[in-house]
Design a protein around this motif. Sequence first.
Motif, mmCIF file in Angstrom:
data_model
loop_
_atom_site.group_PDB
_atom_site.id
_atom_site.type_symbol
_atom_site.label_atom_id
_atom_site.label_comp_id
_atom_site.label_asym_id
_atom_site.label_seq_id
_atom_site.Cartn_x
_atom_site.Cartn_y
_atom_site.Cartn_z
ATOM 1 N N ILE A 290 -11.410 0.272 8.712
ATOM 2 C CA ILE A 290 -11.461 1.533 9.468
ATOM 3 C C ILE A 290 -11.725 1.217 10.938
ATOM 4 O O ILE A 290 -12.791 0.711 11.289
ATOM 5 N N LYS A 291 -10.756 1.538 11.773
ATOM 6 C CA LYS A 291 -10.845 1.201 13.191
ATOM 7 C C LYS A 291 -10.974 2.431 14.093
ATOM 8 O O LYS A 291 -11.276 2.288 15.278
ATOM 9 N N ILE A 292 -10.733 3.612 13.539
ATOM 10 C CA ILE A 292 -10.781 4.848 14.318
ATOM 11 C C ILE A 292 -11.344 5.959 13.431
ATOM 12 O O ILE A 292 -11.020 6.015 12.238
ATOM 13 N N ILE A 293 -12.146 6.825 14.003
ATOM 14 C CA ILE A 293 -12.501 8.085 13.346
ATOM 15 C C ILE A 293 -11.985 9.214 14.227
ATOM 16 O O ILE A 293 -12.273 9.268 15.427
ATOM 17 N N ALA A 294 -11.202 10.113 13.629
ATOM 18 C CA ALA A 294 -10.689 11.292 14.338
ATOM 19 C C ALA A 294 -11.476 12.516 13.877
ATOM 20 O O ALA A 294 -11.477 12.853 12.691
ATOM 21 N N VAL A 295 -12.141 13.161 14.820
ATOM 22 C CA VAL A 295 -12.939 14.357 14.516
ATOM 23 C C VAL A 295 -12.023 15.573 14.580
ATOM 24 O O VAL A 295 -11.673 16.059 15.643
ATOM 25 N N GLY A 296 -11.609 16.057 13.407
ATOM 26 C CA GLY A 296 -10.759 17.240 13.340
ATOM 27 C C GLY A 296 -9.279 16.931 13.431
ATOM 28 O O GLY A 296 -8.861 15.928 14.024
ATOM 29 N N ASN A 297 -8.506 17.807 12.834
ATOM 30 C CA ASN A 297 -7.051 17.749 12.910
ATOM 31 C C ASN A 297 -6.533 19.116 13.328
ATOM 32 O O ASN A 297 -6.696 20.092 12.604
ATOM 33 N N ILE B 144 -6.538 -0.737 0.093
ATOM 34 C CA ILE B 144 -6.278 -1.755 1.114
ATOM 35 C C ILE B 144 -7.218 -2.940 0.921
ATOM 36 O O ILE B 144 -6.804 -4.110 1.009
ATOM 37 N N ASP B 145 -8.471 -2.650 0.648
ATOM 38 C CA ASP B 145 -9.456 -3.719 0.427
ATOM 39 C C ASP B 145 -9.043 -4.599 -0.752
ATOM 40 O O ASP B 145 -9.128 -5.838 -0.679
ATOM 41 N N GLN B 146 -8.587 -3.985 -1.831
ATOM 42 C CA GLN B 146 -8.139 -4.756 -2.995
ATOM 43 C C GLN B 146 -6.906 -5.592 -2.673
ATOM 44 O O GLN B 146 -6.810 -6.757 -3.066
ATOM 45 N N LEU B 147 -5.963 -5.020 -1.937
ATOM 46 C CA LEU B 147 -4.749 -5.755 -1.584
ATOM 47 C C LEU B 147 -5.068 -6.945 -0.683
ATOM 48 O O LEU B 147 -4.433 -8.005 -0.797
ATOM 49 N N LYS B 148 -6.037 -6.803 0.187
ATOM 50 C CA LYS B 148 -6.434 -7.916 1.053
ATOM 51 C C LYS B 148 -6.998 -9.078 0.233
ATOM 52 O O LYS B 148 -6.809 -10.252 0.586
ATOM 53 N N LYS B 149 -7.675 -8.756 -0.857
ATOM 54 C CA LYS B 149 -8.235 -9.795 -1.730
ATOM 55 C C LYS B 149 -7.166 -10.394 -2.637
ATOM 56 O O LYS B 149 -7.203 -11.578 -2.954
ATOM 57 N N GLU B 150 -6.207 -9.574 -3.059
ATOM 58 C CA GLU B 150 -5.148 -10.033 -3.969
ATOM 59 C C GLU B 150 -4.030 -10.767 -3.248
ATOM 60 O O GLU B 150 -3.401 -11.665 -3.825
ATOM 61 N N GLN B 151 -3.786 -10.390 -2.008
ATOM 62 C CA GLN B 151 -2.667 -10.956 -1.253
ATOM 63 C C GLN B 151 -3.172 -11.466 0.098
ATOM 64 O O GLN B 151 -3.204 -10.706 1.078
ATOM 65 N N PRO B 152 -3.587 -12.717 0.168
ATOM 66 C CA PRO B 152 -4.031 -13.260 1.454
ATOM 67 C C PRO B 152 -2.953 -13.049 2.519
ATOM 68 O O PRO B 152 -1.786 -13.336 2.299
ATOM 69 N N GLY B 153 -3.365 -12.505 3.649
ATOM 70 C CA GLY B 153 -2.395 -12.208 4.695
ATOM 71 C C GLY B 153 -2.020 -10.744 4.772
ATOM 72 O O GLY B 153 -1.393 -10.316 5.743
ATOM 73 N N PHE B 154 -2.411 -9.952 3.750
ATOM 74 C CA PHE B 154 -2.116 -8.520 3.799
ATOM 75 C C PHE B 154 -2.965 -7.882 4.896
ATOM 76 O O PHE B 154 -4.169 -8.107 4.989
ATOM 77 N N GLU B 155 -2.318 -7.060 5.729
ATOM 78 C CA GLU B 155 -3.004 -6.490 6.881
ATOM 79 C C GLU B 155 -2.686 -4.999 6.999
ATOM 80 O O GLU B 155 -1.533 -4.607 7.113
ATOM 81 N N MET B 156 -3.717 -4.178 6.951
ATOM 82 C CA MET B 156 -3.556 -2.735 7.107
ATOM 83 C C MET B 156 -4.887 -2.148 7.572
ATOM 84 O O MET B 156 -5.948 -2.555 7.102
ATOM 85 N N TYR B 157 -4.798 -1.189 8.498
ATOM 86 C CA TYR B 157 -5.987 -0.553 9.046
ATOM 87 C C TYR B 157 -5.867 0.958 8.888
ATOM 88 O O TYR B 157 -4.798 1.479 8.574
ATOM 89 N N VAL B 158 -6.982 1.658 9.149
ATOM 90 C CA VAL B 158 -7.025 3.102 8.910
ATOM 91 C C VAL B 158 -7.615 3.838 10.100
ATOM 92 O O VAL B 158 -8.612 3.416 10.686
ATOM 93 N N MET B 159 -6.962 4.943 10.451
ATOM 94 C CA MET B 159 -7.525 5.966 11.337
ATOM 95 C C MET B 159 -8.050 7.062 10.402
ATOM 96 O O MET B 159 -7.283 7.794 9.785
ATOM 97 N N LEU B 160 -9.352 7.143 10.283
ATOM 98 C CA LEU B 160 -9.993 7.997 9.291
ATOM 99 C C LEU B 160 -10.232 9.388 9.859
ATOM 100 O O LEU B 160 -10.898 9.552 10.886
ATOM 101 N N GLY B 161 -9.709 10.400 9.178
ATOM 102 C CA GLY B 161 -9.876 11.766 9.638
ATOM 103 C C GLY B 161 -11.078 12.448 9.011
ATOM 104 O O GLY B 161 -11.333 12.306 7.813
ATOM 105 N N ALA B 162 -11.835 13.173 9.831
ATOM 106 C CA ALA B 162 -12.918 14.031 9.343
ATOM 107 C C ALA B 162 -12.511 15.471 9.653
ATOM 108 O O ALA B 162 -12.358 15.846 10.816
ATOM 109 N N TRP B 163 -12.327 16.273 8.627
ATOM 110 C CA TRP B 163 -11.839 17.641 8.799
ATOM 111 C C TRP B 163 -12.943 18.527 9.365
ATOM 112 O O TRP B 163 -14.083 18.501 8.898
#
Length: 427
Positions: free
Chosen positions: A158-165, A100-119
Amino acid sequence: MRIQITLFLSVLLFTITACKDVVKKDQSVKEIPKMTAKEILSNPEYLAISYGGYRDTTRSVQPSLVQIKNDMKILAAMNIKILRTYNMQLPQATNVVKAIDQLKKEQPGFEMYVMLGAWIDCKNAWTGLEPDHHIESEQNAAEIDRAVALAAQYPDIIKIIAVGNEAMVKWATSYYVQPNVILKWVNYLQDLKKQDKLPADLWITSSDNFASWGGGEDLYHVPALNKLIKAVDYISMHTYPMHDTHYNPVFWGTAEKDSLLNKEQKIENAMKRSLGYAQNQYSRVKNYMKSVGVDKPVHIGETGWATYSSGLYGDDGSHAADQYKSGRYYQLMREWTTKNKISCFYFEAFNEKWKDAANPKGSENHFGLFNIDGEAKYAVWDLVDQGVFNGLTRNGNKITKSFNGSKKKLLEYVKLPPVKQNFKGYE
């Protein structure tokens, strides 16, 4: 002198024209506002999805950065703006963020965020030894550390961290923990925010079955859960009507009073009841949350519907798993959640055949909106027709429609839900 004036005017005109072109070009690039989890999760324009991206029968074969970036482009074309990952032990989640970080640099306007899971696991999980559900795994601390490090490095993604699934639900007998374990790590992450070691607007939650959040049996209603509900920034709950077409099929089946309806009408009624079943579980979680004096957002961390099953949900079972029913569930769920500003991390983007590697026809391998090679299932045929995937590929294949886009051909493979009176397990 006239020649000099003419030359000056020509240069001036060229400069003005060039500046206008630059302004037009700059205006054509969408300016991305700084978004927080709160703004993303309440925004019906920001669709959510669960993402793995694995192509092989084992997770030891990791998707490459190029493969992940191709997947991100497909998801972005669907207006997906936030996706969910599940663990930090493997490189996948880190590579998703890097892609996602690379796409944001390659394509101005690319927008994507992540809910990061910690198992999160209990002691002896996955070891062959007897799991101890009252003691946590020694691996959990390192898993949290990895999530913290990545979230601190990429706060714009990364906008969210989820503790456990599904780490608290009792049927997860291989690894579940008690709510106090999840509470411990949620409080730890909330403290890091107060210490400015994590962004203050990073949201912390746990993603778990509706029953684990108080929407089920009384055995889940323990003081640690109530404290957890107060500690998280929002509740991320799971609901799976498809599984309960077998385990609790009170909403499933075809009633005799509907005998005069055609095939599609009977299925539509069943799918609307399925949506109602999920809505009821959502309401039960909200009601329990309010009963302990809390009023905060509740979003859907997982829901989905398999498109094939050789087992409980297939031709020899509840007849639930096929592309048509799955497609209608997806469409109905998106309509309801979008209208009510509920984020729904639909499970999942692409089929993953590692989930039940020993049984290729098992339902767990067939939850994707696309198959492994990028063929779009019925749920998203309309997006193919709209041309949103033009120029995009998965595994080198263009995005095409399953069944060659023939709804008639698809319906030939679709079975009606069993007649209620004849369906074993129906009450």
